[in-house]
Design an enzyme around this catalytic site. Structure first.
Site: not given
Length: 414
Positions: A334, A353, A281, A362, A188
């Protein structure tokens, strides 16, 4: 067996005064021919709706050399002039296929100074490179050897804004694949932390798996700003003082770019060496640069160059690179239970969560990116698996493109 690829080996060289003068004339002629051909092709279409191809511009070049105003074009090697016409043809091909904008004219002060020589315009023997129209070989600093027994097929000479001279030699090579490993990693990208990995790598990341962003431009921002102020105070024109001030600005930019490129090479090489499968990504960096608040930091991070390095190094050394679609909700999902959270502003760096798992934004995103990429690698071509959250909401759709290319996970909009 190693795959045959074409690699460019770039070296710095120090020309003599005669060589520098000859190359400067060649750069000017290359720019002039490119602009003349672009103007001719543009006028032919606007006035007669006629498309002019490379062969036609090559014939025009022969005529230009015989005119009194452009007779100086015959004083330099003809090969770089023909090559710039081929580059213009490629630029138009990209435009017609909607891969690029309409070609623009080259500027004497802003455009890159370069000239490309094919094998008929240079001689390479015993590690000595001699270009056409030159009596002596170039004084090259051989920072690394060329592949054994390989002769360059194309040589490109250039001069950057800092006044440094470089020669790039294109050779056929067979990079040795790295030993296979079972390690995988999801990546990421960010600004505070340049990269966050799904797992820590000793000697590369901290305990959380993050690689700090060196902020190369910020370190030299004051030096660059001072050089730009000095340039702005100089009278417009071609004076020597303005040329010196422009050179200082170029050197400041070159210093930043060199450090950034060196850092990215080290990071990407380490990632390719340690992991068999790398998942990243897909980001529209061009659109993100429109954000005036973050544009400077995003440009300094150079995410596009990072991805480019990972792509060609993975192809060279037998690694798999998987690209997850930009709409995949990696930050809001999550990684433990799969629950998809609602809106999450950028200022939320940590969240908990409903299952009780506390997430670093991140790190959680990197884990989800890895999971999505591994799902693509496992399902095979033409399969579009869909994973749902406990509430029934779709979290991602993936697809695999054919082998020999970068595999990608895609999610349609809406």
């Amino acid at each position: 067996m190693a795959t045959l690829v074409r690699r460019a080996f770039k070296f710095r060289f120090y020309p003599t005064d005669a060589q520098a003068a000859e190359l400067s004339r060649t750069f000017g002629c290359v720019r002039k021919v490119y602009n003349l051909a672009l103007q001719a092709r543009t006028e032919a279409w606007q006035q007669r709706q006629e498309r002019v191809n490379y062969n036609a511009t090559s014939a025009m070049l022969t005529v230009w050399k015989k005119t009194g105003e452009l007779a100086y074009l015959a004083e330099v090697s003809s090969v770089p002039l023909q090559q710039t016409l081929r580059h213009l043809q490629g630029a138009f091909a990209n435009f017609f296929q909607k891969r690029a904008k309409y070609p623009t004219f080259k500027s004497r002060k802003k455009s890159r100074k370069s000239a490309e020589y094919t094998s008929s315009a240079f001689r390479f023997r015993d590690g000595r490179l001699t270009l056409a129209k030159m009596a002596d070989p170039l004084d090259i600093v051989w920072s690394r050897p060329l592949p054994d027994g390989r002769t360059p097929t194309t040589v490109t000479v250039s001069q950057d804004s800092a006044g440094r001279w470089f020669v790039s030699m294109l050779c056929d090579d067979r990079p040795r694949p790295m030993p296979t490993t079972d390690a995988t990693v999801g990546i990421d990208v960010g600004i505070t932390s340049l990269l966050t990995l799904s797992r820590p790598i000793e000697g590369l990341t901290d305990r959380q798996g993050k690689i700090c962003n060196p902020r190369h431009e910020r370190k030299d921002r004051r030096r660059l700003a001072k050089a730009q102020r000095d340039l702005a105070r100089k009278a417009a024109g071609d004076g020597k003082n303005r040329a010196k001030a422009r050179l200082k600005v170029g050197r400041a930019h070159a210093r930043i770019a060199d450090r950034r490129r060196d850092f990215l090479h080290k990071v990407t090489t380490a990632l390719v060496r340690e992991n068999q499968t790398i998942v990243i990504e897909d980001l529209t960096v061009r659109s993100m640069l429109k954000n005036r608040v973050l544009a400077r930091a995003i440009a300094d991070a150079s995410w596009s160059e990072l991805r480019s390095m990972l792509e060609y190094k993975a192809a060279w050394y037998g690694r798999d690179l998987v690209v997850v679609d930009r709409w995949f909700p990696s930050s809001k999902l999550c990684s433990t239970c799969g629950t998809l959270r609602g809106r999450m502003p950028l200022n939320v760096r940590e969240w908990t969560c409903g299952c009780g798992t506390a997430h670093d934004r991140d790190v959680n995103a990197a884990k989800n990116i890895l999971a999505a990429g591994l799902a693509v690698a496992a399902c095979g071509d033409g399969v579009r698996p869909q994973r749902s959250t406990p509430g029934g909401q779709s979290s991602a759709k993936q697809e695999v493109v054919p082998p020999q290319r970068t595999r990608a996970a895609a999610q349609p909009r809406g």
